[in-house]
Design an enzyme around this catalytic site. Structure first.
Site, PDB file in Angstrom:
ATOM      1  N   ARG A  50       0.727  -1.199  -0.033  1.00 54.13           N
ATOM      2  CA  ARG A  50      -0.004   0.087   0.029  1.00 54.13           C
ATOM      3  C   ARG A  50       0.757   1.110  -0.020  1.00 54.13           C
ATOM      4  O   ARG A  50       0.728   2.282  -0.734  1.00 54.13           O
ATOM      5  CB  ARG A  50      -0.923  -0.026   1.478  1.00 54.13           C
ATOM      6  CG  ARG A  50      -2.043   1.126   1.064  1.00 54.13           C
ATOM      7  CD  ARG A  50      -3.164   1.016   2.217  1.00 54.13           C
ATOM      8  NE  ARG A  50      -2.526   1.226   3.509  1.00 54.13           N
ATOM      9  CZ  ARG A  50      -3.206   0.705   4.672  1.00 54.13           C
ATOM     10  NH1 ARG A  50      -4.601   0.683   4.489  1.00 54.13           N
ATOM     11  NH2 ARG A  50      -2.748   1.201   5.931  1.00 54.13           N
ATOM     12  N   LYS A 149      -2.604   6.897   1.337  1.00 51.40           N
ATOM     13  CA  LYS A 149      -2.453   7.184   2.724  1.00 51.40           C
ATOM     14  C   LYS A 149      -1.315   8.182   2.984  1.00 51.40           C
ATOM     15  O   LYS A 149      -0.129   7.995   3.015  1.00 51.40           O
ATOM     16  CB  LYS A 149      -1.967   5.950   3.536  1.00 51.40           C
ATOM     17  CG  LYS A 149      -2.253   6.028   5.034  1.00 51.40           C
ATOM     18  CD  LYS A 149      -2.128   4.606   5.658  1.00 51.40           C
ATOM     19  CE  LYS A 149      -2.067   4.552   7.126  1.00 51.40           C
ATOM     20  NZ  LYS A 149      -3.269   5.350   7.817  1.00 51.40           N
ATOM     21  N   GLU A 182     -16.196   6.942   5.906  1.00 46.38           N
ATOM     22  CA  GLU A 182     -15.058   6.302   6.918  1.00 46.38           C
ATOM     23  C   GLU A 182     -15.288   7.116   8.223  1.00 46.38           C
ATOM     24  O   GLU A 182     -15.638   8.077   8.289  1.00 46.38           O
ATOM     25  CB  GLU A 182     -13.905   5.822   6.512  1.00 46.38           C
ATOM     26  CG  GLU A 182     -13.003   7.004   6.007  1.00 46.38           C
ATOM     27  CD  GLU A 182     -11.559   6.601   5.575  1.00 46.38           C
ATOM     28  OE1 GLU A 182     -10.983   5.648   5.609  1.00 46.38           O
ATOM     29  OE2 GLU A 182     -11.042   7.612   4.855  1.00 46.38           O
TER      30      GLU A 182
END
Ligand code: PXG
Length: 286
Positions: A50, A149, A182
């Site tokens: 990721r 991220k 989220e």
């Protein structure tokens, strides 16, 4: 504590980077938060994957191969003799000039910290937590893809502050269309009529690694699961709700905007997922 910066270990007080690093100046960079359970790093390859995807999406060329990065993370954990803990892995754009242009930043900085994690008290896992819907909306996915991220967390931090001001520990965020995305640092799931539902990443959710573990558990237990669109109506009428993340693991949510979820207690399916996740950790990190 020994902190890794660009191939070398430094004592905590000596671990420093330039004030002209664009990670500091502009939040230009990417990161990962990873757990250590019983001396072993949980889902390391998934986190490194990721990280490299996040970096690629922002045209940040990490100056080492994925295997080398895994090695560096392992080494940081060993040198600090961590049994249980938390790794913060950061890759910044590197030192540059004042000005947004990343071109003068010649070399990204790689920082690895192996420390302790701030955990929620055990009683919250037994009773569940109360959350609110934040007024702060999630940055639209077409402005900044939520799968990246990045070091830009102001959007989530503002929602977290709203939660704290309302006397809660977490907030659920809606996207600009009003769909649930989220929580500020966790993914959200509901159980409705026996089906496990969670927003698809394009609604503004990070493609969480704990989220993926929960989906894996649902498949192995034969619990129907769908990535879908959720509104506040779905949250308010859900039978059960929980959030997932590297830090929180699986946390039951028993109140949303002052309304009890289901009967206001952690549900039986949520407990199955908590047990399933515990078993997954034990299998991976015996
Ligand atoms: N959404 C957001 C915005 C996150 O930052 C998650 C979901 C859950 O993803 P994972 O892959 O962890 O299941 C996160 C993760 C910290 C910290 O130090 C934050 C996260 C993870 C670990 C530590 O605040 N966020």
């Amino acid at each position: 504590m020994k902190i890794y910066i660009d191939g070398k270990f430094h004592d905590r007080g000596e671990a420093k980077i330039s004030v002209l690093d664009h990670g500091l100046l502009y939040g230009d960079g990417v990161f990962e938060g990873i757990r250590i359970y019983n001396r072993k790093i949980f889902k390391l390859t998934e986190h490194i994957d990721r990280l490299y995807h996040s970096a690629k999406a922002i045209l940040l060329d990490i100056p080492m191969q994925q295997a080398e990065m895994e090695q560096a993370v392992q080494e940081t954990v060993s040198i600090n003799a961590k049994v249980d803990g938390y790794i913060r892995l950061i890759v910044t754009r590197g030192e540059g000039a004042l000005g947004l242009d990343p071109a003068p930043c010649e070399k990204p900085s790689v920082i690895i910290i192996a420390g302790d994690i701030q955990l929620y008290p055990q009683e919250y896992y037994e009773k569940g937590i109360a959350i609110i819907t934040a007024a702060t909306r999630r940055v639209p996915a077409d402005s900044l893809d939520p799968r990246i991220k990045s070091l830009n967390y102001l959007n989530n931090i503002m929602a977290k502050v709203e939660a704290k001001q309302a006397g809660c520990l977490e907030a659920v965020m809606l996207n600009h269309e009003g769909y649930v995305s989220e929580c500020t640092a966790d993914n959200i799931f509901i159980i409705s009529r026996g089906t496990l539902l969670t927003p698809a990443p394009h609604y503004g959710a990070l493609d969480g690694i704990t989220r993926a573990s929960v989906i894996e558990i649902s498949q192995s237990c034969g619990i129907p699961q769908r990535d879908t669109a959720l509104t506040r109506y779905d949250l308010y009428t859900a039978d059960e709700c929980f959030m997932t993340g590297t830090g929180a693991e699986i946390m039951p949510v028993t109140k949303i905007d002052g309304r009890p979820v289901g009967d206001g207690k952690p549900g039986s399916m949520t407990k199955r997922f908590i047990d399933g996740f515990r078993n997954l950790v034990l299998q991976n990190n015996p």
